[in-house]
Scaffold this motif. Structure first.
Motif, PDB file in Angstrom:
ATOM      1  N   VAL A 131      19.616  -7.495   6.363  1.00  0.00           N
ATOM      2  CA  VAL A 131      18.214  -7.318   5.617  1.00  0.00           C
ATOM      3  C   VAL A 131      16.949  -6.491   6.631  1.00  0.00           C
ATOM      4  O   VAL A 131      16.856  -6.274   7.341  1.00  0.00           O
ATOM      5  CB  VAL A 131      18.387  -8.281   4.871  1.00  0.00           C
ATOM      6  CG1 VAL A 131      18.737  -9.522   4.371  1.00  0.00           C
ATOM      7  CG2 VAL A 131      17.219  -9.420   6.858  1.00  0.00           C
ATOM      8  N   SER A 132      16.593  -6.219   5.408  1.00  0.00           N
ATOM      9  CA  SER A 132      14.931  -5.834   5.536  1.00  0.00           C
ATOM     10  C   SER A 132      14.121  -6.557   6.196  1.00  0.00           C
ATOM     11  O   SER A 132      13.364  -7.398   5.850  1.00  0.00           O
ATOM     12  CB  SER A 132      14.093  -4.399   4.528  1.00  0.00           C
ATOM     13  OG  SER A 132      13.372  -3.851   5.063  1.00  0.00           O
ATOM     14  N   GLY A 133      13.708  -6.884   7.625  1.00  0.00           N
ATOM     15  CA  GLY A 133      12.786  -7.041   7.972  1.00  0.00           C
ATOM     16  C   GLY A 133      10.957  -6.547   7.760  1.00  0.00           C
ATOM     17  O   GLY A 133      10.348  -7.491   8.098  1.00  0.00           O
ATOM     18  N   ARG A 134      11.301  -5.019   7.433  1.00  0.00           N
ATOM     19  CA  ARG A 134      10.422  -4.779   6.655  1.00  0.00           C
ATOM     20  C   ARG A 134      10.275  -3.451   6.504  1.00  0.00           C
ATOM     21  O   ARG A 134      10.727  -2.407   6.673  1.00  0.00           O
ATOM     22  CB  ARG A 134       8.903  -4.393   7.943  1.00  0.00           C
ATOM     23  CG  ARG A 134       7.926  -3.524   7.600  1.00  0.00           C
ATOM     24  CD  ARG A 134       6.333  -3.232   8.986  1.00  0.00           C
ATOM     25  NE  ARG A 134       7.427  -2.671   9.956  1.00  0.00           N
ATOM     26  CZ  ARG A 134       6.459  -2.672  10.887  1.00  0.00           C
ATOM     27  NH1 ARG A 134       5.401  -3.158  12.045  1.00  0.00           N
ATOM     28  NH2 ARG A 134       6.901  -1.706  12.178  1.00  0.00           N
ATOM     29  N   GLN A 135       9.439  -3.192   4.620  1.00  0.00           N
ATOM     30  CA  GLN A 135       9.689  -2.463   3.671  1.00  0.00           C
ATOM     31  C   GLN A 135       8.306  -2.736   3.032  1.00  0.00           C
ATOM     32  O   GLN A 135       7.849  -3.360   2.583  1.00  0.00           O
ATOM     33  CB  GLN A 135      10.758  -2.925   3.230  1.00  0.00           C
ATOM     34  CG  GLN A 135      10.923  -2.072   1.248  1.00  0.00           C
ATOM     35  CD  GLN A 135      12.463  -2.000   0.665  1.00  0.00           C
ATOM     36  OE1 GLN A 135      13.892  -2.510   1.223  1.00  0.00           O
ATOM     37  NE2 GLN A 135      12.081  -1.275   0.031  1.00  0.00           N
ATOM     38  N   SER A 136       7.840  -1.142   2.993  1.00  0.00           N
ATOM     39  CA  SER A 136       6.675  -1.685   2.461  1.00  0.00           C
ATOM     40  C   SER A 136       6.040  -0.036   1.458  1.00  0.00           C
ATOM     41  O   SER A 136       6.992   0.936   1.500  1.00  0.00           O
ATOM     42  CB  SER A 136       5.576  -0.581   3.759  1.00  0.00           C
ATOM     43  OG  SER A 136       4.023  -0.946   2.909  1.00  0.00           O
ATOM     44  N   ALA A 137       5.555  -0.905   0.253  1.00  0.00           N
ATOM     45  CA  ALA A 137       5.089   0.078  -0.633  1.00  0.00           C
ATOM     46  C   ALA A 137       3.246   0.813   0.022  1.00  0.00           C
ATOM     47  O   ALA A 137       2.601   0.480  -0.611  1.00  0.00           O
ATOM     48  CB  ALA A 137       5.217  -0.619  -2.448  1.00  0.00           C
ATOM     49  N   VAL A 138       3.473   1.990   0.805  1.00  0.00           N
ATOM     50  CA  VAL A 138       2.774   2.472   0.715  1.00  0.00           C
ATOM     51  C   VAL A 138       1.473   2.792   0.042  1.00  0.00           C
ATOM     52  O   VAL A 138       1.941   3.433  -1.478  1.00  0.00           O
ATOM     53  CB  VAL A 138       2.594   3.601   1.715  1.00  0.00           C
ATOM     54  CG1 VAL A 138       1.331   4.268   2.559  1.00  0.00           C
ATOM     55  CG2 VAL A 138       3.595   3.179   3.361  1.00  0.00           C
ATOM     56  N   ALA A 139       0.546   2.667  -0.488  1.00  0.00           N
ATOM     57  CA  ALA A 139      -0.479   2.535  -0.906  1.00  0.00           C
ATOM     58  C   ALA A 139      -1.422   3.500  -0.972  1.00  0.00           C
ATOM     59  O   ALA A 139      -2.206   3.305   0.434  1.00  0.00           O
ATOM     60  CB  ALA A 139      -1.025   1.117  -2.439  1.00  0.00           C
ATOM     61  N   ALA A 140      -2.344   4.315  -1.824  1.00  0.00           N
ATOM     62  CA  ALA A 140      -3.212   5.262  -2.196  1.00  0.00           C
ATOM     63  C   ALA A 140      -5.033   3.623  -2.153  1.00  0.00           C
ATOM     64  O   ALA A 140      -4.625   3.223  -3.234  1.00  0.00           O
ATOM     65  CB  ALA A 140      -3.442   5.443  -2.810  1.00  0.00           C
ATOM     66  N   ARG A 141      -5.638   4.444  -0.806  1.00  0.00           N
ATOM     67  CA  ARG A 141      -6.592   3.045  -0.533  1.00  0.00           C
ATOM     68  C   ARG A 141      -7.484   4.434  -1.692  1.00  0.00           C
ATOM     69  O   ARG A 141      -8.684   3.308  -2.041  1.00  0.00           O
ATOM     70  CB  ARG A 141      -7.398   3.621   0.438  1.00  0.00           C
ATOM     71  CG  ARG A 141      -5.861   2.051   1.569  1.00  0.00           C
ATOM     72  CD  ARG A 141      -7.071   2.502   2.712  1.00  0.00           C
ATOM     73  NE  ARG A 141      -5.502   1.776   3.874  1.00  0.00           N
ATOM     74  CZ  ARG A 141      -6.362   1.408   5.267  1.00  0.00           C
ATOM     75  NH1 ARG A 141      -7.283   1.435   5.695  1.00  0.00           N
ATOM     76  NH2 ARG A 141      -5.164   0.937   5.338  1.00  0.00           N
ATOM     77  N   VAL A 142      -7.608   4.886  -1.870  1.00  0.00           N
ATOM     78  CA  VAL A 142      -8.714   5.930  -2.350  1.00  0.00           C
ATOM     79  C   VAL A 142      -8.435   6.973  -3.773  1.00  0.00           C
ATOM     80  O   VAL A 142      -7.047   7.064  -4.055  1.00  0.00           O
ATOM     81  CB  VAL A 142      -9.702   6.673  -1.780  1.00  0.00           C
ATOM     82  CG1 VAL A 142     -10.520   5.972  -0.726  1.00  0.00           C
ATOM     83  CG2 VAL A 142      -8.680   8.173  -0.890  1.00  0.00           C
TER      84      VAL A 142
END
Length: 410
Positions: A53-64
């Motif tokens: 399993v993935s301990g960290r999987q991130s959907a990186v988003a735009a802050r602006v």
């Protein structure tokens, strides 16, 4: 007829000459292989299934928000922390930053003017206070000077507040400019790209999905009644469905239980990443179900089954000495000895199928080449074990389909 009998006699003689070993070996010791009974620190284990399993999987988003001017990513790329994922157009943001800097300068000039006005009003008020003490100024004039001073003081405070507002606006512009370049928050593999060059994206829109392979773990559902045997420093061997070996270390026992299966999810960190694995892949873990204990273990090939149970042949001064034994659980190539043997006893593991009590034996390190003293070549105990059912292991777990024991390291 005479010719026929003569041919038969010659054929029989040839067969005898072709197999002289049993006849010559009748008087010599039987060639056997032996091993020592050992004391081992063992723990009973069961095989359970787990999943990477993935301990960290991130959907990186735009802050602006902004228009994408650069998107150097492709699915499957590996990125390091700080690498550029996406760049947004910054032309308008730079104009806004320049405007914010100008507002700061205007506000600072306003503070200078307001400070000067406040100084003049303060001096006028001090003169009015001196005249009032001598009764040479009207009360109305004094109140006017006091009002002017308070107005000048308020104007100065307002001018200083404009500086703070302008500085805040500049910080906001700097934030937008900085985050117009979106960077990887950790070392990862790109699983998905969510934006394309020329596309307008809003604040919060997904730019890329990243998977941190360094935080990958294995989750296994362990029967709840065996969880108490898990130790914080536990190292567990595991195998992938492709045959690769993994070493796992217990990280956490999650405080939840599945009522239907009476199991608890347990997380293991992957300490050895030499094997190729992927998120979602199945693995098999050998999880201990009891505390380690010292056991006397006899090799499997030493056991001979008879009418009265299991027995072994010991090498006692070069002679085969039979000994009845009581055995317990299987121990990976051997069996636990409950009674009948002591550590250091030398047992026959090859050539024991046709030995007779008291028969002379010649132990060697390899497989025997002579017979067992019974007129035929000794067989392989491992092959015979396939025909003979293995002894029962009464201490095996109730629901463990493939219970085994592994030697504890360290």
């Amino acid at each position: 007829m005479h010719v026929f009998f003569r041919l038969s006699f010659l054929l029989g003689l040839c067969l005898v000459l072709a197999h002289p070993l049993p006849a010559r070996a009748q008087g010599g010791p039987a060639a056997v292989a032996t091993e020592r009974v050992a004391m081992r620190t063992m723990s009973e284990t069961i095989s359970v299934f787990g999943e990477v399993v993935s301990g960290r999987q991130s959907a990186v988003a735009a802050r602006v928000a902004g228009i994408v001017t650069e998107m150097p990513l492709s699915v499957g790329d590996r990125v390091s922390e700080g690498d550029v994922l996406t760049r947004l157009d910054t032309e308008l943001l730079e104009i806004d930053r320049a405007l914010a800097q100008a507002e700061i300068e205007i506000a600072e000039a306003g503070v200078t003017v307001a400070t000067a006005q406040r100084d003049r009003a303060e001096k006028a008020l001090r003169r009015a206070e001196a005249l009032k003490a001598n009764s040479t100024i009207a009360e109305a004039q004094f109140d006017e000077r006091s009002g002017d001073y308070n107005s000048a003081l308020g104007a100065e405070q307002q001018a200083r507040a404009r500086i703070l507002a302008a500085e805040t606006a500049l910080a906001q512009m700097e934030y937008r400019l900085k985050n117009a370049t979106i960077r990887a928050p950790f070392d990862a593999v790109v699983l998905q790209v969510g934006a394309e060059k020329g596309e307008y994206i809003a604040a919060g829109a997904e730019v890329a999905t990243l998977l941190d392979l360094g935080a990958t773990e294995v989750e296994a559902n362990v029967p709840a009644r065996f969880v108490s045997a898990l130790r914080p420093d536990l190292v567990v061997p595991a195998r992938t469905d492709a045959g690769g070996a993994l070493n796992l270390a217990l990280r956490a026992i999650l405080p939840t239980e599945f009522a239907a299966t009476r199991t608890r999810p347990v997380r293991f960190a992957i300490t050895d990443t030499s094997a190729d694995f992927a998120v979602g892949q199945s693995v098999t873990l050998d999880v201990p179900v009891s505390a380690p204990r010292d056991l006397v273990v006899v090799p499997k090939d030493a056991l001979v089954q008879g009418q009265n149970g299991w027995s072994v042949f010991l090498n006692v001064d070069g002679k085969a000495q039979p000994r009845n034994v009581e055995i317990g659980a299987a121990m990976g190539g051997g069996f636990e000895v409950l009674s009948g043997l002591q550590p250091g006893d030398e047992v026959v593991v090859r050539g024991n199928e046709r030995l007779r009590p008291g028969q002379d034996i010649a132990p060697s390190g390899g497989a025997p080449r002579g017979d067992g003293g019974g007129g035929s070549e000794p067989g392989n105990a491992a092959a015979e074990a396939e025909e003979t059912p293995e002894p029962e292991t009464p201490d095996a777990p109730e629901d463990a389909e493939s219970a085994s024991d592994t030697e504890q390291q360290g």
